[in-house]
Scaffold this motif. Structure first.
Motif, PDB file in Angstrom:
ATOM      1  N   ASP A 171       3.946  -5.691   3.366  1.00  0.00           N
ATOM      2  CA  ASP A 171       4.031  -4.237   3.188  1.00  0.00           C
ATOM      3  C   ASP A 171       5.258  -3.801   2.394  1.00  0.00           C
ATOM      4  OD1 ASP A 171       5.570  -5.210   5.252  1.00  0.00           O
ATOM      5  OD2 ASP A 171       5.385  -3.441   6.524  1.00  0.00           O
ATOM      6  N   VAL A 176       2.195   4.418   0.206  1.00  0.00           N
ATOM      7  CA  VAL A 176       1.365   4.752   1.379  1.00  0.00           C
ATOM      8  C   VAL A 176      -0.099   4.352   1.153  1.00  0.00           C
ATOM      9  CG1 VAL A 176       0.596   6.641   2.849  1.00  0.00           C
ATOM     10  CG2 VAL A 176       2.913   6.645   1.943  1.00  0.00           C
ATOM     11  N   ASP A 177      -0.624   4.686  -0.027  1.00  0.00           N
ATOM     12  CA  ASP A 177      -2.027   4.360  -0.304  1.00  0.00           C
ATOM     13  C   ASP A 177      -2.244   2.853  -0.314  1.00  0.00           C
ATOM     14  OD1 ASP A 177      -2.690   7.000  -0.511  1.00  0.00           O
ATOM     15  OD2 ASP A 177      -2.374   7.086  -2.686  1.00  0.00           O
ATOM     16  N   ASN A 180      -2.441   1.395   3.081  1.00  0.00           N
ATOM     17  CA  ASN A 180      -3.771   1.633   3.664  1.00  0.00           C
ATOM     18  C   ASN A 180      -4.796   0.651   3.107  1.00  0.00           C
ATOM     19  OD1 ASN A 180      -2.959   3.723   5.299  1.00  0.00           O
ATOM     20  ND2 ASN A 180      -3.283   5.278   3.728  1.00  0.00           N
ATOM     21  N   ASP A 181      -4.761   0.426   1.787  1.00  0.00           N
ATOM     22  CA  ASP A 181      -5.704  -0.512   1.171  1.00  0.00           C
ATOM     23  C   ASP A 181      -5.523  -1.922   1.740  1.00  0.00           C
ATOM     24  OD1 ASP A 181      -6.745   1.486  -0.428  1.00  0.00           O
ATOM     25  OD2 ASP A 181      -5.387   1.061  -2.105  1.00  0.00           O
ATOM     26  N   SER A 183      -4.065  -2.797   4.580  1.00  0.00           N
ATOM     27  CA  SER A 183      -4.434  -2.890   6.001  1.00  0.00           C
ATOM     28  C   SER A 183      -5.949  -2.880   6.173  1.00  0.00           C
ATOM     29  CB  SER A 183      -3.770  -1.778   6.812  1.00  0.00           C
ATOM     30  OG  SER A 183      -4.228  -0.540   6.364  1.00  0.00           O
ATOM     31  N   ASN A 184      -6.667  -2.128   5.339  1.00  0.00           N
ATOM     32  CA  ASN A 184      -8.137  -2.151   5.415  1.00  0.00           C
ATOM     33  C   ASN A 184      -8.679  -3.539   5.084  1.00  0.00           C
ATOM     34  OD1 ASN A 184      -8.465   0.486   6.196  1.00  0.00           O
ATOM     35  ND2 ASN A 184      -8.563   1.267   4.092  1.00  0.00           N
ATOM     36  N   LYS A 187      -8.059  -5.678   8.038  1.00  0.00           N
ATOM     37  CA  LYS A 187      -9.000  -5.333   9.119  1.00  0.00           C
ATOM     38  C   LYS A 187     -10.397  -5.903   8.853  1.00  0.00           C
ATOM     39  CE  LYS A 187      -7.687  -0.887   9.443  1.00  0.00           C
ATOM     40  NZ  LYS A 187      -7.608   0.515   9.876  1.00  0.00           N
ATOM     41  N   ARG A 204       4.757   0.773  10.677  1.00  0.00           N
ATOM     42  CA  ARG A 204       3.621   1.432  10.029  1.00  0.00           C
ATOM     43  C   ARG A 204       2.426   0.489   9.818  1.00  0.00           C
ATOM     44  NH1 ARG A 204       3.284   6.113   6.976  1.00  0.00           N
ATOM     45  NH2 ARG A 204       1.308   6.233   5.882  1.00  0.00           N
ATOM     46  N   LEU A 208      -1.423   0.143  11.838  1.00  0.00           N
ATOM     47  CA  LEU A 208      -2.725   0.176  11.152  1.00  0.00           C
ATOM     48  C   LEU A 208      -3.600  -1.033  11.482  1.00  0.00           C
ATOM     49  CD1 LEU A 208      -1.469   1.450   7.673  1.00  0.00           C
ATOM     50  CD2 LEU A 208      -3.004   2.679   9.185  1.00  0.00           C
TER      51      LEU A 208
END
Lengths: 278, 251
Positions: A171, A176-177, A180-181, A183-184, A187, A204, A208
């Motif tokens: 990270d 921020v975006d 998210n990408d 972490s997706n 996941k 952070r 996520l």
């Protein structure tokens, strides 16, 4: 689905012992958050597990699915399912990202993937990470921003689909975006078949990806094991409670001094007419 | 757009085509040359000439002299995979103003080879430009000497010239020597030269191995990447395949 067992692992770097007996078991479906102050052995653990020759295992064993892989070569470990997303991915001049990825993918397949299959995989993975496809056609990490390098590590993880994913400060340098990408993408592999070990200094990312477990490494040892509540505590309080509650003195990490380097210019002469006339 | 003329030099025609005069835009391809010869290429008009290809063979002595007239532009991209005690010698003569040369070369020295690669640029007219970049890779006791002299005489002003050499040593038994030399007799020029010799970057190797590539595959990719400064200019699938196959067999 593979289980990783680390037994009494001691690791030296340049004759200095960094890890002083790590015991750890990692099962499929687990996501382990690895915390700890800088310079206490978190990245050393990952490098030793991956077989980096600069990190010498002096004692202990690494067992993957019942097989002792302590002395296995780096590429064999990779083919057996270990993957390290590096903290500082290196730039390899002239090596095209996509060609490298295809070679890496084929290295673990009995039958090479067709060009069409590969580009489909690549296309899906780049879309998942919101990465421009043309990054795949550039030289490996060369000229990439910090964030692009980290996304590229995760792109490799998605394509190679390893059983055990070690993510070293994935990270850092991400906006921020991008977090998210990334972490997706993580996941999408948290399906019970893969397991993750994730080093980060920030809550952070952990919030996520919801780690199942957390450990703190201090002075080359695991000093605390627990669940994800440990992450929030470190985020709020730092590592002072390790000393106050557990009586463990946190050794100051010693920064290595720079090598002595001399830089010089040899017989370079540039002179335009204008300068000459002056 | 008018296509360039293509002149293919191979072992069969090399003896008869050893003196070529080129008067229109042309590609001159060295198709797996593996014999000793002296070749002269005269570029006589204001044209672009691309010289590219692969040199093979054992113990060869190849001398190439390129004479540039008018405002001709020469772009050279050569890969030298010859073996043993090979000696490749290239002389580029920029004989008229505004002629210029860009020459990129990649040389592999492996398994006890003792090779010498020389590329000289003689600026014989004012306002001539040359950029020479040479990349060497040594492995398995390979020995490589890369020489290059850029020569600018007195009164030959307004020239730009550079000579750069990089050598990568794959193992500790190999030897690489680089001597990019500037001989400049006036002040009104821009000139630079540089040399760097280093071992294969262990971090690069670890990175590729950590993705499952074998040591051999990883080294091949790194060398291909290193030579890419030359290979990328081939724009010829047949030549690219030849390079890849040759690297497979030589690494």
């Amino acid at each position: 689905m593979k289980e990783l067992l680390i037994e009494n692992l001691h690791v030296e770097v340049e004759n200095k012992e960094i890890l002083k007996g790590i015991d750890l078991t990692l099962k499929p479906g687990q996501t382990l958050a690895i915390l700890g102050p800088n310079g206490h052995g978190k990245s050393t653990l990952f490098n030793a597990l991956m077989g980096n020759p600069k990190y010498k295992i002096t004692q202990g064993k690494i067992i993957l699915d019942g097989e002792d892989i302590t002395n296995l070569s780096v590429d064999e470990r990779s083919k057996k399912g270990l993957f390290l997303a590096m903290q500082n991915p290196c730039e390899v001049p002239g090596v095209i990202n996509a060609e490298f990825l295809r070679s890496a993918l084929n290295a673990r397949k009995e039958k090479p993937v067709s060009l069409y299959q590969f580009y489909k995989l690549l296309d899906n993975a780049t879309k998942k990470l919101n990465m421009p496809f043309d990054l795949a056609n550039r030289n490996l990490n060369e000229g990439f921003s910090g964030g692009e390098k980290k996304r590229n590590e995760i792109l490799q993880m998605l394509i190679l689909n390893p059983d055990i994913c070690m993510l070293d400060e994935i990270d850092s340098g991400l906006d921020v975006d991008a977090i998210n990408d990334v972490s997706n993408a993580i996941k999408s592999l948290q399906d019970g078949n893969h397991c993750f070990m994730v080093i980060s200094h920030y809550a952070r990312l952990f919030n996520l990806i919801n780690p199942t477990d957390a450990i703190i490494i201090v002075n080359g040892k695991i000093v605390l094991k627990g669940d994800s509540s440990l992450i929030n505590r470190v985020d709020k309080e730092g590592y002072e409670f390790i000393k106050s509650e557990y009586g463990i003195e946190i050794e100051k990490s010693t920064e290595k001094s720079m090598n002595q380097v001399s830089i010089g210019v040899c017989a370079t002469k540039e002179m335009s007419k204008n300068i000459h006339e002056k | 757009m008018k296509n360039n003329n293509t002149i293919v030099l191979n072992n069969d025609n090399l003896s008869t085509l050893n003196h070529i005069s080129v008067a229109s835009n042309s590609d001159i391809i060295f198709h797996n040359i593996s014999k000793s010869e002296e070749i002269i290429i005269d570029v006589i008009n204001d044209i672009n000439v691309f010289i590219k290809g692969i040199i093979l063979g054992d113990d060869i002595n190849l001398k190439i002299m390129i004479n540039c007239k008018n405002k001709s532009q020469i772009t050279g991209n050569l890969i030298d995979f010859s073996k043993n005690n090979s000696n490749i010698y290239i002389d580029v003569n920029l004989n008229d103003s505004y002629s210029n040369a860009t020459f990129n070369s990649a040389i592999l020295s492996s398994i006890n080879d003792k090779k010498t690669f020389t590329i000289n640029v003689n600026h014989n007219a004012i306002s001539t430009d040359a950029k020479v970049s040479t990349y060497g890779v040594c492995k398995d006791n390979g020995n490589l000497l890369i020489l290059g002299t850029s020569d600018i005489k007195e009164n030959i002003i307004k020239c730009n010239t550079s000579q750069n050499v990089k050598i990568m040593l794959i193992d500790k038994n190999s030897v690489g020597i680089a001597k990019p030399i500037l001989k400049i007799a006036n002040d009104d020029v821009k000139a630079s030269h540089g040399a760097s010799i280093g071992q294969l970057n262990e971090d690069h190797l670890f990175y590729l191995l950590s993705r499952g590539l074998s040591v051999l595959e990883a080294k091949k990719l790194i060398v291909l990447g290193y030579f890419n400064n030359v290979i990328k200019n081939f724009k010829d699938d047949e030549l690219l395949n030849d390079v890849s196959n040759l690297l497979d067999s030589r690494l």
